[in-house]
Design an enzyme around this catalytic site. Structure first.
Site, short mmCIF file in Angstrom:
data_model
loop_
_atom_site.label_atom_id
_atom_site.label_comp_id
_atom_site.label_asym_id
_atom_site.label_seq_id
_atom_site.Cartn_x
_atom_site.Cartn_y
_atom_site.Cartn_z
N LYS A 41 -29.58 -13.35 -5.52
CA LYS A 41 -28.54 -12.47 -4.99
C LYS A 41 -28.30 -12.73 -3.50
CE LYS A 41 -29.20 -8.60 -8.18
NZ LYS A 41 -29.53 -7.17 -8.30
N ARG A 90 -29.55 2.90 -16.69
CA ARG A 90 -28.24 3.57 -16.69
C ARG A 90 -27.55 3.47 -18.04
NH1 ARG A 90 -26.76 0.24 -11.53
NH2 ARG A 90 -28.25 -1.01 -12.70
N SER A 128 -25.21 -0.55 -6.65
CA SER A 128 -25.00 -1.04 -5.29
C SER A 128 -23.74 -1.91 -5.24
CB SER A 128 -26.20 -1.84 -4.81
OG SER A 128 -27.36 -1.05 -4.80
P1 ADP Z 1 -32.63 -4.91 -8.99
O1 ADP Z 1 -31.89 -6.03 -8.32
O2 ADP Z 1 -34.12 -5.10 -8.98
O3 ADP Z 1 -32.11 -4.49 -10.34
P2 ADP Z 1 -31.39 -2.54 -7.87
O4 ADP Z 1 -31.49 -2.08 -6.47
O5 ADP Z 1 -30.05 -2.92 -8.39
O6 ADP Z 1 -32.45 -3.71 -7.97
O7 ADP Z 1 -31.99 -1.44 -8.84
C1 ADP Z 1 -33.33 -1.05 -8.78
C2 ADP Z 1 -33.67 -0.18 -9.99
O8 ADP Z 1 -32.93 1.02 -9.92
C3 ADP Z 1 -33.28 -0.82 -11.34
O9 ADP Z 1 -34.26 -0.46 -12.31
C4 ADP Z 1 -31.96 -0.18 -11.66
O10 ADP Z 1 -31.73 -0.14 -13.06
C5 ADP Z 1 -32.17 1.22 -11.10
N1 ADP Z 1 -30.90 1.86 -10.76
C6 ADP Z 1 -29.88 1.37 -10.02
N2 ADP Z 1 -28.86 2.24 -9.94
C7 ADP Z 1 -29.25 3.34 -10.65
C8 ADP Z 1 -28.64 4.59 -10.96
N3 ADP Z 1 -27.40 4.90 -10.57
N4 ADP Z 1 -29.35 5.47 -11.72
C9 ADP Z 1 -30.58 5.14 -12.16
N5 ADP Z 1 -31.21 3.99 -11.91
C10 ADP Z 1 -30.57 3.09 -11.16
#
Ligand code: ADP
Length: 161
Positions: A41, A90, A128
Site C-alpha cells: 500500500k 465489516r 480509510s
Molecule cells: P489493514 O490494511 O491491515 O486491513 P486497516 O487499517 O484497513 O488495516 O484495518 C485494520 C482492521 O480494522 C481490519 O481488520 C479492518 O477490517 C478493520 N476495520 C476497518 N474499518 C473498519 C470499520 N469501519 N469497522 C470495523 N472494523 C474495521
C-alpha cells in the site's frame, strides 16, 4: 493479564477503527494498537504520523498503547508477549483476507488467537480509502473520523493541490 494487539494500516484511523478500539479496550487488560508497514500500500500518512494521531485520539483510554512494527505480525505479537490479535469485520468481502491472515498467524504460532469484532452498523461502510477519496475532493469527513484526523486530511490535501 490478557494483552491484545489490534494491527492495521490506520491510514488514517476512522471512527470505525476507533469504535473497535473502545470496545476491545473494555475486554482486555491491555490493548496495543499497532501500525504495520504494508509494503503493497502507498500510504498517505507516514508511520510516525499515524502513530502520533493514534496516540492523540486514544489518549483518554488508559489501557491502550500505540506502537508500530516492521516485521511479521506473528513475530510482533510474540515480542510484545500478547495473546490475541483483534481484527474488525465489516462485510463478507473482508472475510477472505481476514481468513488468510488468521490462518497464517496460526501457522506461525499456534498459541496466538485471532478474534474478530463486528463493525458497528453505523460504520459498516467506512474505510480509510473511502475517507481519503472523499477528503481528496474536498468533501466533508466530519462524521467519519475524529476531528484531529479531519483537520490533518484537510491540510494534507490542501498542500498537495
Ligand atoms: P489493514 O490494511 O491491515 O486491513 P486497516 O487499517 O484497513 O488495516 O484495518 C485494520 C482492521 O480494522 C481490519 O481488520 C479492518 O477490517 C478493520 N476495520 C476497518 N474499518 C473498519 C470499520 N469501519 N469497522 C470495523 N472494523 C474495521
Amino acid at each position: 493479564m490478557l494483552i491484545a494487539v489490534y494491527p492495521g494500516s490506520f491510514d488514517p484511523i476512522t471512527n470505525g477503527h476507533l469504535d473497535i478500539i473502545h470496545r476491545a479496550s473494555r475486554l482486555f487488560d491491555r490493548l496495543i494498537v499497532a501500525v504495520g508497514r504494508q509494503a503493497a500500500k502507498k500510504p498517505l500518512f507516514s508511520i510516525a504520523e499515524r502513530v502520533e494521531i493514534l496516540k492523540a485520539v486514544t489518549a483518554d483510554l488508559p489501557n491502550v498503547e500505540t506502537d508500530s512494527f516492521d516485521c511479521l505480525l506473528a513475530h510482533y505479537v510474540e515480542q510484545r508477549q500478547a495473546d490475541i490479535v483483534i481484527r474488525g469485520l465489516r462485510a463478507i468481502s473482508d472475510f477472505d483476507y481476514e481468513f488468510q491472515l488468521a490462518m497464517a498467524i496460526k501457522k506461525l504460532n499456534e498459541n496466538i488467537e485471532t478474534m474478530f469484532m463486528m463493525t458497528n452498523s453505523e460504520y459498516s461502510f467506512l474505510s480509510s480509502s473511502i475517507v481519503k477519496e472523499i477528503a481528496s475532493y474536498g468533501g466533508c469527513v466530519r462524521d467519519l473520523v475524529p476531528p484531529l484526523v479531519a483537520e490533518r486530511l484537510r491540510r494534507r490535501y490542501q498542500d498537495s493541490r
